[in-house]
Design a protein around this motif. Structure first.
Motif, PDB file in Angstrom:
ATOM      1  N   ARG A 208      39.156  36.578  23.212  1.00  0.00           N
ATOM      2  CA  ARG A 208      39.270  35.809  21.972  1.00  0.00           C
ATOM      3  C   ARG A 208      39.931  36.675  20.915  1.00  0.00           C
ATOM      4  O   ARG A 208      39.367  37.661  20.447  1.00  0.00           O
ATOM      5  N   LEU A 209      41.151  36.298  20.546  1.00  0.00           N
ATOM      6  CA  LEU A 209      41.923  37.070  19.593  1.00  0.00           C
ATOM      7  C   LEU A 209      42.037  36.304  18.279  1.00  0.00           C
ATOM      8  O   LEU A 209      42.005  35.070  18.252  1.00  0.00           O
ATOM      9  N   GLY A 210      42.216  37.033  17.201  1.00  0.00           N
ATOM     10  CA  GLY A 210      42.383  36.408  15.893  1.00  0.00           C
ATOM     11  C   GLY A 210      43.263  37.255  15.000  1.00  0.00           C
ATOM     12  O   GLY A 210      43.475  38.450  15.261  1.00  0.00           O
ATOM     13  N   PRO A 211      43.824  36.666  13.943  1.00  0.00           N
ATOM     14  CA  PRO A 211      44.679  37.420  13.019  1.00  0.00           C
ATOM     15  C   PRO A 211      43.909  38.566  12.371  1.00  0.00           C
ATOM     16  O   PRO A 211      42.816  38.367  11.841  1.00  0.00           O
ATOM     17  N   ALA A 212      44.495  39.738  12.414  1.00  0.00           N
ATOM     18  CA  ALA A 212      43.808  40.910  11.868  1.00  0.00           C
ATOM     19  C   ALA A 212      43.608  40.813  10.363  1.00  0.00           C
ATOM     20  O   ALA A 212      42.723  41.465   9.810  1.00  0.00           O
TER      21      ALA A 212
END
Length: 534
Positions: A208-212
């Motif tokens: 699960r990736l998201g904008p830093a």
């Protein structure tokens, strides 16, 4: 034991030989050092290339005729310019030059960031203008785009990922190229973060990736996500590094910020306004390519909300598509098109079936079979900053309580005023969502036809039906500064009546100063929260 250990003269001779050898080696290395320096310089500053000049659109072309004559700026969002334009966000040099040629032929001039910010703060920008922006700081800006800007006498702003400048020079600019671009007077430089234009893990799985920028990240060493305080510290430090990287090289402090991936909200603390608060402390406004809940032209409301929406240019954007986007978004003055229903291309129909036209609002049809309600919005982006106008309409086909119409002013703003009209009733509401309230309601003389006049000023909205004042809705001080602006929207509904109601006329004009309004009696039976007439 060597002789030189006891003979000082021999030691000196040995030292001289060593020094002479070192000098000879240094002299021999000069060509190699020069070649290395040449290679470094070549990679620091790439050769610039100029595309063939593109012919402008023919005078009188339909795309040029559809543009407003006097409009505020539209913000254009580019990424990279280079020959391999098959990537979605890469425009070829030839396409970019053709777009600039079309802008110049249509009479557009480009704004600097400082000029654009002054416009956001209320300074009028006459004529046709655009603000050209480039996200990321790609190397093609120097190598290809700069030559086209020079050819057409235009300028642009580069939004830098400052931590990438000088890295991966096959894609990103070098600082020397940035310096030369700034010295040309064609470019200024704004912030796109220092190193937060990335998607990073939000949980232990890493899937699960998201904008830093907008999310609290996963800390693998501690097997947890960042705390809100840690998030604030990390993002604030990055924003400050971005500003320092630009100003430490003698460039002006950036005034604007562009969201990476155009994502301004995450599931973390930024959703509660923490990120927006940090941005407001450092920048005048932020730019995004995504539409929020309310369309924002580049003007008073955008400045009030500190968010400006851009027209994104991709590899598939043609000159005709660019001009159509400008026609859609270019801010228009009230009354510029005094009879909006005569301009079918100016209307949008949110949620309506395909093929819906203004005919469903004027009585010409066609009408959808599967629903009994339709909405239409008049140029929502171009009218986002409207105030000081009068909308007048005549309506017929009002047969019973089963059908009716609505006319909304200040549409899409924070304080829209909606007037719902049926055969024998009128109701006026203000606001949106949970904050929406009934201002007034009244009985009308039953008739299939009614007239409606709504006067919008910076201080109030005045509603008249059949010539009589029905409500006056003041604008509270909290809605000043762009929160109570917006254009017009229509609604029609028909729940089994013999025919749909219709707007026979609709006119919009700039409001003229009026005499003090007459007082309206209170709503009958204690209903409503404002003032009304029976």
């Amino acid at each position: 034991m060597t002789r030189s250990a006891h003979d000082p003269a021999a030691g000196r001779r040995l030292l001289v030989r060593v020094l002479l050898g070192a000098l000879a080696a240094a002299v021999a290395a000069i060509p190699f050092l020069a070649a290395w320096q040449h290679r470094t310089d070549r990679f620091a500053v790439e050769e610039q290339l100029s595309p063939a000049a593109a012919p402008p659109p023919a005078a009188g072309a339909p795309a040029l005729r559809g543009l407003p004559r006097d409009t505020g700026p539209v913000v254009l969002a580019y990424h990279d310019v280079r020959p391999d334009g098959e990537r979605p966000y890469t425009v070829t040099p030839a396409a970019f030059d053709a777009q600039l040629a079309a802008l110049r032929a249509a009479g557009y001039r480009t704004l600097s960031t400082a000029e654009f910010v002054r416009h956001l703060r209320g300074e009028r920008v006459p004529g046709r203008t655009v603000y050209l922006t480039f996200d990321d700081g790609a190397q093609g800006l120097w190598r290809y785009a700069d030559r086209s800007l020079a050819r057409h006498g235009m300028r642009a702003a580069a939004y830098l990922i400052t931590g990438q400048v000088g890295e991966r020079h096959t894609y990103y600019l070098s600082w020397e190229e940035v310096r030369r671009m700034a010295s040309s007077g064609r470019w200024d430089f704004q912030s796109h973060t220092d190193d937060l234009h990335r998607r990073l893990p939000l949980d232990a799985s890493g899937a699960r990736l998201g904008p830093a920028l907008t999310e609290r990240l996963w800390l693998p060493a501690e097997r947890r996500r960042e705390t809100p305080a840690e998030y604030r510290t990390r993002v604030a430090a990055d924003l400050d590094r971005s500003i320092d990287a630009i100003t430490s090289r003698g460039l002006p402090k950036p005034l604007l910020f562009a969201y990476p991936f155009s994502e301004s909200h995450g599931s973390g603390p930024s959703g509660a306004g923490v990120l927006q608060g940090m941005l407001r402390q450092r920048f005048t406004a932020a730019l995004t390519n995504h539409h929020g809940p309310h369309p924002l032209g580049a003007g008073a409301r955008a400045f009030a909300e500190r968010t400006v929406q851009r027209l994104e240019i991709t590899s598939g954007t043609t000159v005709a598509g660019l001009l159509a986007g400008l026609a859609e978004r270019g801010p228009r003055r009230p009354g510029g098109e005094p009879r909006p229903l005569a301009v079918p291309a100016g209307w949008e129909f949110p949620g309506a079936p395909g093929g819906t036209t203004v005919g469903a609002f004027t009585g010409a049809g066609p009408y959808p079979l599967e629903r009994g309600h339709l909405s239409a919005e008049y140029r929502p982006l171009a009218t986002a900053d409207w105030t000081g106008y009068t909308a007048e309409a005549s309506v017929d086909g009002l047969h019973s309580t089963a059908n009716g119409v609505s006319l909304t002013v200040r549409a899409h703003g924070g304080r829209p005023v909606l007037v719902a009209l049926s055969r024998a009733n009128v109701r006026v509401t203000e606001g949106t969502g949970a904050a929406r309230r009934t201002v007034a309601r009244a009985r009308l003389e039953p008739a299939a036809r009614h007239t409606l006049r709504i006067v919008v000023t910076a201080d109030a909205t005045e509603v008249r039906v059949d010539g009589r004042l029905r409500a006056r809705v003041p604008v509270p001080p909290s809605a000043a500064g762009g929160h109570a602006t917006g254009g017009v929207a229509l609604g029609v509904h028909n729940d089994g009546a013999p025919r749909w109601p219709a707007f026979r006329t609709l006119t919009v004009a700039q409001t003229r100063p009026a005499a003090p309004a007459e007082s309206a009696p209170e709503a009958p039976h204690g209903r409503g929260h404002g003032r009304t007439a029976p």
